[in-house]
Design an enzyme around this catalytic site. Structure first.
Site, PDB file in Angstrom:
ATOM      1  N   SER A  92       0.819  -1.066   0.086  1.00  0.00           N
ATOM      2  CA  SER A  92       0.016   0.056   0.046  1.00  0.00           C
ATOM      3  C   SER A  92       1.014   1.262   0.027  1.00  0.00           C
ATOM      4  CB  SER A  92      -0.662  -0.012   1.114  1.00  0.00           C
ATOM      5  OG  SER A  92      -1.434   1.192   1.556  1.00  0.00           O
ATOM      6  N   TYR A 108      -1.595  -1.092  10.368  1.00  0.00           N
ATOM      7  CA  TYR A 108      -1.631  -1.323   9.145  1.00  0.00           C
ATOM      8  C   TYR A 108      -0.637  -0.976   8.030  1.00  0.00           C
ATOM      9  CZ  TYR A 108      -3.492  -1.334   4.160  1.00  0.00           C
ATOM     10  OH  TYR A 108      -3.881  -1.576   2.859  1.00  0.00           O
TER      11      TYR A 108
HETATM   12  P1  NDP Z   1     -11.829  -5.859   0.265  1.00  0.00           P
HETATM   13  O1  NDP Z   1     -12.220  -5.720   1.809  1.00  0.00           O
HETATM   14  O2  NDP Z   1     -12.711  -5.233  -0.417  1.00  0.00           O
HETATM   15  O3  NDP Z   1     -11.163  -7.225   0.218  1.00  0.00           O
HETATM   16  C1  NDP Z   1     -10.526  -7.974   1.236  1.00  0.00           C
HETATM   17  C2  NDP Z   1     -10.388  -9.379   0.986  1.00  0.00           C
HETATM   18  O4  NDP Z   1      -9.391  -9.911   1.793  1.00  0.00           O
HETATM   19  C3  NDP Z   1     -11.555 -10.120   1.089  1.00  0.00           C
HETATM   20  O5  NDP Z   1     -11.808 -10.988   0.080  1.00  0.00           O
HETATM   21  C4  NDP Z   1     -11.546 -10.768   2.412  1.00  0.00           C
HETATM   22  O6  NDP Z   1     -12.408 -11.927   2.431  1.00  0.00           O
HETATM   23  C5  NDP Z   1     -10.169 -11.068   2.357  1.00  0.00           C
HETATM   24  N1  NDP Z   1      -9.512 -11.209   3.662  1.00  0.00           N
HETATM   25  C6  NDP Z   1      -9.272 -10.354   4.870  1.00  0.00           C
HETATM   26  N2  NDP Z   1      -9.194 -11.049   5.785  1.00  0.00           N
HETATM   27  C7  NDP Z   1      -9.007 -12.281   5.509  1.00  0.00           C
HETATM   28  C8  NDP Z   1      -8.597 -13.424   6.463  1.00  0.00           C
HETATM   29  N3  NDP Z   1      -8.327 -13.399   7.745  1.00  0.00           N
HETATM   30  N4  NDP Z   1      -8.831 -14.524   5.814  1.00  0.00           N
HETATM   31  C9  NDP Z   1      -9.204 -14.927   4.490  1.00  0.00           C
HETATM   32  N5  NDP Z   1      -9.271 -13.670   3.695  1.00  0.00           N
HETATM   33  C10 NDP Z   1      -9.360 -12.454   4.318  1.00  0.00           C
HETATM   34  O7  NDP Z   1     -10.366  -5.049   0.658  1.00  0.00           O
HETATM   35  P2  NDP Z   1      -9.661  -4.660  -0.937  1.00  0.00           P
HETATM   36  O8  NDP Z   1      -9.916  -5.370  -2.079  1.00  0.00           O
HETATM   37  O9  NDP Z   1      -9.445  -3.103  -1.042  1.00  0.00           O
HETATM   38  O10 NDP Z   1      -8.020  -5.002  -0.419  1.00  0.00           O
HETATM   39  C11 NDP Z   1      -7.400  -6.082  -0.934  1.00  0.00           C
HETATM   40  C12 NDP Z   1      -6.040  -5.899  -0.746  1.00  0.00           C
HETATM   41  O11 NDP Z   1      -5.361  -4.533  -1.113  1.00  0.00           O
HETATM   42  C13 NDP Z   1      -5.681  -5.604   0.921  1.00  0.00           C
HETATM   43  O12 NDP Z   1      -4.324  -6.350   1.141  1.00  0.00           O
HETATM   44  C14 NDP Z   1      -5.523  -4.244   1.060  1.00  0.00           C
HETATM   45  O13 NDP Z   1      -4.879  -3.907   2.237  1.00  0.00           O
HETATM   46  C15 NDP Z   1      -4.854  -3.849  -0.093  1.00  0.00           C
HETATM   47  N6  NDP Z   1      -5.102  -2.424  -0.410  1.00  0.00           N
HETATM   48  C16 NDP Z   1      -6.304  -1.731  -0.586  1.00  0.00           C
HETATM   49  C17 NDP Z   1      -6.406  -0.317  -0.870  1.00  0.00           C
HETATM   50  C18 NDP Z   1      -7.926   0.083  -0.804  1.00  0.00           C
HETATM   51  O14 NDP Z   1      -7.839   1.416  -0.909  1.00  0.00           O
HETATM   52  N7  NDP Z   1      -8.629  -0.424  -1.149  1.00  0.00           N
HETATM   53  C19 NDP Z   1      -5.093   0.268  -0.914  1.00  0.00           C
HETATM   54  C20 NDP Z   1      -4.158  -0.323  -0.737  1.00  0.00           C
HETATM   55  C21 NDP Z   1      -3.987  -1.596  -0.560  1.00  0.00           C
HETATM   56  P3  NDP Z   1     -13.253 -12.326   3.645  1.00  0.00           P
HETATM   57  O15 NDP Z   1     -13.734 -11.205   4.477  1.00  0.00           O
HETATM   58  O16 NDP Z   1     -14.273 -13.331   2.750  1.00  0.00           O
HETATM   59  O17 NDP Z   1     -12.406 -13.433   4.307  1.00  0.00           O
HETATM   60  C1  8X3 Z   2      -4.846   1.755   1.833  1.00  0.00           C
HETATM   61  C2  8X3 Z   2      -4.537   2.958   1.237  1.00  0.00           C
HETATM   62  O1  8X3 Z   2      -4.543   5.383   0.979  1.00  0.00           O
HETATM   63  O2  8X3 Z   2      -6.800   4.373   1.894  1.00  0.00           O
HETATM   64  O3  8X3 Z   2      -3.941   0.651   2.143  1.00  0.00           O
HETATM   65  O4  8X3 Z   2      -4.454   4.470   3.090  1.00  0.00           O
HETATM   66  S1  8X3 Z   2      -4.897   4.510   1.805  1.00  0.00           S
END
Ligand code: NDP
Ligand code: 8X3
Length: 247
Positions: A133, A146
């Site tokens: 991120s 985080y």
């Molecule tokens: P979402 O919350 O939409 O999706 C997250 C996914 O991770 C879900 O499918 C969830 O599945 C899974 N997950 C979370 N915890 C667990 C667990 N303990 N076991 C198995 N699966 C898990 O988030 P995003 O799509 O936005 O995020 C995807 C990745 O991108 C993450 O690593 C996030 O940190 C990163 N990211 C996101 C950003 C954003 O702004 N959205 C920016 C930068 C990075 P379930 O709950 O069904 O287990």
């Molecule tokens: C999350 C990105 O910009 O929302 O990974 O903190 S931000």
């Protein structure tokens, strides 16, 4: 036919990636805790999608992914995407269980899975894409846990490249800014209004933007490694340093 393993395919980037890769002719394994969502995705995507209900905090379950037989076990691309953030409350006020869940998911589960899949990825000259991120690089209030986990993911990705020198395996740290997914809904403990307010009027990035990026990375010529890639919506930038003066 190539195979991708996508952790966290029940929402956001992972779900969009499953659609993108299956429609592009790949086989996709999708994991997550919400089995009902995985089942729905399988109904939509058909036999080239394998849903596996796995909690990334459960290390033996995560490690069982290395024991999948042919063809599902012939993994060419590991998309380490599952992840989440605790609330941005001051750390002493943040419930320990939530802190632990984030560290166990974003770091321990990711490392455990990568570790057991490496022999297969080396055998297949495969690829790893890790979701870090912008928080790994730019500090913000309430982000310590985080951001710390995402800084780990970024450095882990770069260091893995040293261990993998000469194997042909590619590793990329993807470092996004704000994208509208369930990320903020989860971070706020289900506060839909707070999530909608955060993204309102700022034209955030989308899950599709990320699926397209993963697809681009997967289809680069095999001699080319993108070490890290940072992306933000045009509307997001930096606010500078905070300075606190004595009264
Ligand atoms: P979402 O919350 O939409 O999706 C997250 C996914 O991770 C879900 O499918 C969830 O599945 C899974 N997950 C979370 N915890 C667990 C667990 N303990 N076991 C198995 N699966 C898990 O988030 P995003 O799509 O936005 O995020 C995807 C990745 O991108 C993450 O690593 C996030 O940190 C990163 N990211 C996101 C950003 C954003 O702004 N959205 C920016 C930068 C990075 P379930 O709950 O069904 O287990
Ligand atoms: C999350 C990105 O910009 O929302 O990974 O903190 S931000």
């Amino acid at each position: 036919m190539k195979t991708i393993l996508i952790t966290g395919a029940t929402a956001g980037f992972g779900e969009a990636a499953a659609r993108k890769f299956v429609s592009g002719g790949w086989r996709a394994i999708g994991t997550g805790r919400r089995g009902d969502r995985l089942k729905k995705l399988q109904d939509e995507l058909g036999d080239n999608f394998l849903p596996l209900e796995i909690d990334m905090r459960d290390v033996p379950a995560v490690e069982s992914l290395a024991r999948l037989g042919t063809p599902w076990g012939d993994i060419d691309l590991l998309l380490n995407n599952a992840g989440l953030a605790p609330p941005t409350d001051p750390l002493p006020e943040t419930d320990w269980e939530r802190v632990e869940t984030v560290i166990d998911t974003n770091i321990t589960g990711l490392v455990a899975l990568t570790r057991v899949l490496l022999p297969k990825l080396v055998e297949r000259k495969g690829q790893i894409i890790n979701l870090s991120s912008v928080a790994a690089t730019y500090p913000y209030k309430g982000g310590a846990i985080y951001a710390g986990t995402k800084a780990f993911v970024r450095q882990f990705s770069l260091d893995l490249r040293c261990d993998l020198a000469g194997t042909g395996v590619r590793v990329t740290s993807v470092e996004p800014g704000m994208a509208e997914t369930e990320f903020t809904l989860v971070r706020t403990g289900g506060d839909k209004e707070a999530s909608e307010k955060l993204y309102a009027g700022m034209n955030p990035m989308t899950p599709q933007d990320h699926a397209d990026l993963f697809w681009w990375l997967a289809n680069l010529p095999p001699h080319l490694n993108i070490n890290s890639i940072e992306l933000m919506p045009v509307t997001q930038s930096w606010a500078g340093f905070a300075i606190n003066r004595e009264a």
